[in-house]
Design an enzyme around this catalytic site. Structure first.
Site, PDB file in Angstrom:
ATOM      1  N   LYS A  47       0.855  -1.182   0.000  1.00 22.82           N
ATOM      2  CA  LYS A  47       0.000   0.000   0.000  1.00 22.82           C
ATOM      3  C   LYS A  47       0.893   1.235   0.000  1.00 22.82           C
ATOM      4  O   LYS A  47       2.052   1.158   0.419  1.00 22.82           O
ATOM      5  CB  LYS A  47      -0.863   0.000   1.279  1.00 22.82           C
ATOM      6  CG  LYS A  47      -2.117   0.814   1.191  1.00 22.82           C
ATOM      7  CD  LYS A  47      -3.289   0.048   0.662  1.00 22.82           C
ATOM      8  CE  LYS A  47      -4.516   0.925   0.596  1.00 22.82           C
ATOM      9  NZ  LYS A  47      -5.688   0.226   0.102  1.00 22.82           N
ATOM     10  N   GLY A  63     -20.508   7.046   5.226  1.00 22.87           N
ATOM     11  CA  GLY A  63     -19.561   7.354   4.141  1.00 22.87           C
ATOM     12  C   GLY A  63     -20.158   6.911   2.821  1.00 22.87           C
ATOM     13  O   GLY A  63     -20.231   5.733   2.507  1.00 22.87           O
ATOM     14  N   GLY A 119     -19.161   7.675  -0.370  1.00 21.68           N
ATOM     15  CA  GLY A 119     -18.250   8.038  -1.455  1.00 21.68           C
ATOM     16  C   GLY A 119     -18.393   7.053  -2.600  1.00 21.68           C
ATOM     17  O   GLY A 119     -19.490   6.549  -2.874  1.00 21.68           O
ATOM     18  N   HIS A 120     -17.280   6.748  -3.258  1.00 21.38           N
ATOM     19  CA  HIS A 120     -17.301   5.854  -4.416  1.00 21.38           C
ATOM     20  C   HIS A 120     -17.973   4.523  -4.100  1.00 21.38           C
ATOM     21  O   HIS A 120     -18.810   4.033  -4.843  1.00 21.38           O
ATOM     22  CB  HIS A 120     -15.864   5.580  -4.889  1.00 21.38           C
ATOM     23  CG  HIS A 120     -15.198   6.778  -5.497  1.00 21.38           C
ATOM     24  ND1 HIS A 120     -14.220   7.487  -4.857  1.00 21.38           N
ATOM     25  CD2 HIS A 120     -15.384   7.377  -6.685  1.00 21.38           C
ATOM     26  CE1 HIS A 120     -13.815   8.480  -5.637  1.00 21.38           C
ATOM     27  NE2 HIS A 120     -14.511   8.446  -6.744  1.00 21.38           N
ATOM     28  N   VAL A 121     -17.571   3.911  -2.984  1.00 19.66           N
ATOM     29  CA  VAL A 121     -18.110   2.590  -2.647  1.00 19.66           C
ATOM     30  C   VAL A 121     -19.484   2.722  -1.978  1.00 19.66           C
ATOM     31  O   VAL A 121     -20.436   2.022  -2.328  1.00 19.66           O
ATOM     32  CB  VAL A 121     -17.153   1.816  -1.702  1.00 19.66           C
ATOM     33  CG1 VAL A 121     -17.730   0.453  -1.364  1.00 19.66           C
ATOM     34  CG2 VAL A 121     -15.776   1.675  -2.333  1.00 19.66           C
TER      35      VAL A 121
HETATM   36  P1  NAD Z   1     -14.231   7.880  -0.929  1.00 16.83           P
HETATM   37  O1  NAD Z   1     -13.175   8.854  -0.553  1.00 16.83           O
HETATM   38  O2  NAD Z   1     -14.817   7.944  -2.283  1.00 16.83           O
HETATM   39  O3  NAD Z   1     -15.445   7.997   0.104  1.00 16.83           O
HETATM   40  C1  NAD Z   1     -15.304   8.181   1.468  1.00 16.83           C
HETATM   41  C2  NAD Z   1     -16.529   8.956   1.928  1.00 16.83           C
HETATM   42  O4  NAD Z   1     -16.510   8.981   3.369  1.00 16.83           O
HETATM   43  C3  NAD Z   1     -16.553  10.410   1.453  1.00 16.83           C
HETATM   44  O5  NAD Z   1     -17.829  10.721   0.928  1.00 16.83           O
HETATM   45  C4  NAD Z   1     -16.261  11.215   2.726  1.00 16.83           C
HETATM   46  O6  NAD Z   1     -16.880  12.468   2.726  1.00 16.83           O
HETATM   47  C5  NAD Z   1     -16.857  10.294   3.783  1.00 16.83           C
HETATM   48  N1  NAD Z   1     -16.327  10.499   5.132  1.00 16.83           N
HETATM   49  C6  NAD Z   1     -15.073  10.766   5.521  1.00 16.83           C
HETATM   50  N2  NAD Z   1     -15.017  10.861   6.873  1.00 16.83           N
HETATM   51  C7  NAD Z   1     -16.284  10.627   7.329  1.00 16.83           C
HETATM   52  C8  NAD Z   1     -16.879  10.585   8.607  1.00 16.83           C
HETATM   53  N3  NAD Z   1     -16.165  10.804   9.717  1.00 16.83           N
HETATM   54  N4  NAD Z   1     -18.193  10.298   8.695  1.00 16.83           N
HETATM   55  C9  NAD Z   1     -18.945  10.080   7.597  1.00 16.83           C
HETATM   56  N5  NAD Z   1     -18.432  10.127   6.345  1.00 16.83           N
HETATM   57  C10 NAD Z   1     -17.124  10.393   6.221  1.00 16.83           C
HETATM   58  O7  NAD Z   1     -13.626   6.424  -0.607  1.00 16.83           O
HETATM   59  P2  NAD Z   1     -14.121   5.037  -1.195  1.00 16.83           P
HETATM   60  O8  NAD Z   1     -13.308   4.702  -2.377  1.00 16.83           O
HETATM   61  O9  NAD Z   1     -15.607   5.024  -1.268  1.00 16.83           O
HETATM   62  O10 NAD Z   1     -13.643   4.051  -0.031  1.00 16.83           O
HETATM   63  C11 NAD Z   1     -14.328   3.998   1.220  1.00 16.83           C
HETATM   64  C12 NAD Z   1     -13.608   3.042   2.151  1.00 16.83           C
HETATM   65  O11 NAD Z   1     -13.560   1.743   1.570  1.00 16.83           O
HETATM   66  C13 NAD Z   1     -12.145   3.406   2.443  1.00 16.83           C
HETATM   67  O12 NAD Z   1     -11.835   3.045   3.767  1.00 16.83           O
HETATM   68  C14 NAD Z   1     -11.362   2.557   1.481  1.00 16.83           C
HETATM   69  O13 NAD Z   1     -10.051   2.275   1.935  1.00 16.83           O
HETATM   70  C15 NAD Z   1     -12.195   1.307   1.479  1.00 16.83           C
HETATM   71  N6  NAD Z   1     -12.045   0.506   0.266  1.00 16.83           N
HETATM   72  C16 NAD Z   1     -12.300   1.051  -0.948  1.00 16.83           C
HETATM   73  C17 NAD Z   1     -12.147   0.270  -2.092  1.00 16.83           C
HETATM   74  C18 NAD Z   1     -12.467   0.825  -3.458  1.00 16.83           C
HETATM   75  O14 NAD Z   1     -12.585   0.038  -4.410  1.00 16.83           O
HETATM   76  N7  NAD Z   1     -12.632   2.107  -3.611  1.00 16.83           N
HETATM   77  C19 NAD Z   1     -11.740  -1.051  -1.988  1.00 16.83           C
HETATM   78  C20 NAD Z   1     -11.499  -1.593  -0.712  1.00 16.83           C
HETATM   79  C21 NAD Z   1     -11.655  -0.789   0.411  1.00 16.83           C
END
Ligand code: NAD
Length: 352
Positions: free
Chosen positions: A82, A182, A184-186
């Protein structure tokens, strides 16, 4: 900081830790290569405004170790790695900084392969690709498998359904109340799956604009209260890690914890055991959020969409088996998943 690296509590036998610095672009990054027994260390790059360099180091060590076990339990021939870039992705991420970071990745000669994580976009990976082949998660136009997040969300949905099957005897999430922290993307994509299945979806985020958009799009309810004590069936942490910690552990009213965030348990042993004691079913993060790595692995192995979906759907079976094993052996689900993954790594080591 480095003087205490080998004895850092999260060092956990990392093979290599690389500190990358470039004065001109302001790049400060750390690449962690935890283990390469099963294959090259693949894991995303996270850009975050860490409160300190120590916090960034702890994050990269925990995340790269997590990738080792995620790939191992998913049956992929990949090791764990990572990277973190210290800084605000919104204001400090420049093309020059990303290109310089790519040079550092390239210097590792394929020991570490990068991908997207928090603070990164597919377009950033495309930029990195102009410097090094050791990157995945690039756009479909550039020959990649595209954004991994919808696949990650689908895997989390599968893992959540398995946890429901184990807990309630039915995998159907219709009428279950699920809080997604949260979006976001996921998180957004998970909300879509949950809404389609008829679950009652509550959403929480620090970004008000997103909350309103997602709420309107999927008829989800904005939740402004405390996520940990919320009266819900399922708590789905999809923001950052360590939300199951000393402060929150006794507050949960949810029966199931299943989400996308990496490293949800602040202390895997202690908080894993406390959840088990409280009768809260925990679907291990590194088991159920493996969809993204399955998706990017397809770029390396050249397998297609149908295989990606089949492997991701398999997360249902793996999660159920892990939960059953945890019962049988009187260990936490996290430990059960960890043991299965470690067994695969050890078997390969013997065969080497
Ligand atoms: P992202 O940055 O697109 O979304 C994160 C969201 O969380 C954002 O909308 C942000 O505003 C919100 N956020 C941040 N702090 C917060 C809080 N205290 N309370 C509420 N919301 C809050 O990230 P993502 O790509 O959606 O990933 C989310 C999580 O999943 C991360 O921990 C990431 O490591 C994990 N993950 C993602 C993937 C992937 O394919 N993108 C794969 C495995 C794990």
């Amino acid at each position: 900081m480095t003087s205490s690296l080998f004895s850092h509590k999260d060092f956990d036998d990392h093979e290599q830790v690389v500190f990358c610095h470039d004065k001109d672009t302001g790049l400060k990054a750390i690449i962690g290569v935890h283990n390469t027994v099963l294959g090259p260390a693949l894991g995303g790059t996270r850009m975050w405004s860490y409160a300190s360099e120590t916090e960034a180091l702890t994050d990269v060590l925990r995340l790269s170790r997590g990738m080792t076990y995620k790939s191992a339990i998913t049956g992929l021939n990949l090791g764990g790695g990572k990277a973190v870039i210290i800084g605000d992705a919104k204001t400090q991420k420049t093309p020059e900084l990303m290109l310089k970071f790519a040079e550092f990745v390239h210097r590792l000669g394929g020991t570490y392969i990068t991908a997207e994580d928090v603070g990164m976009e597919t377009s950033d990976m495309d930029l990195v690709r102009t410097v090094t082949p050791y990157v995945t998660g690039i756009s479909e136009e550039m020959g990649g498998a595209g954004n991994p997040s919808p696949i990650t969300a689908y895997g989390v949905f599968m893992g959540m359904k398995a946890a429901a099957q184990y807990t309630y005897g039915s995998a159907l999430l219709e009428d279950r109340t699920v809080l997604v922290q949260g979006i976001g993307h996921v998180g957004e994509s998970l909300v879509e799956h949950l809404s389609n299945e008829g679950a009652k979806v509550l959403i929480s985020d620090i970004n008000q604009e997103r909350l309103e958009q997602v709420s309107q799009k999927y008829h989800a309810t904005i939740f402004n209260g405390d996520c940990y004590s919320a009266q819900v069936d399922i708590y789905a942490p999809c923001a950052l890690g360590a939300t199951v910690n000393d402060e929150t552990i006794n507050q949960f009213n949810a029966k199931i914890i299943a989400g996308a965030a990496n490293n949800q348990l602040a202390d895997e042993q202690k908080h894993g055991q406390l959840l088990k004691k409280r009768g809260i079913v925990y679907a291990p993060d590194f088991v159920i959020n493996a969809g993204g790595i399955i998706n990017v692995y397809a770029e390396l192995e050249h397998y297609g969409r149908a295989d990606i979906m089949r492997k991701t759907e398999n997360i249902f079976d793996t999660t159920l088996e892990i939960l059953q094993m945890s019962d049988r052996e009187g260990i936490t689900p996290h430990q059960a998943a960890f043991d299965v993954a470690q067994e695969r790594i050890d078997a390969r080591k013997v065969g080497q």
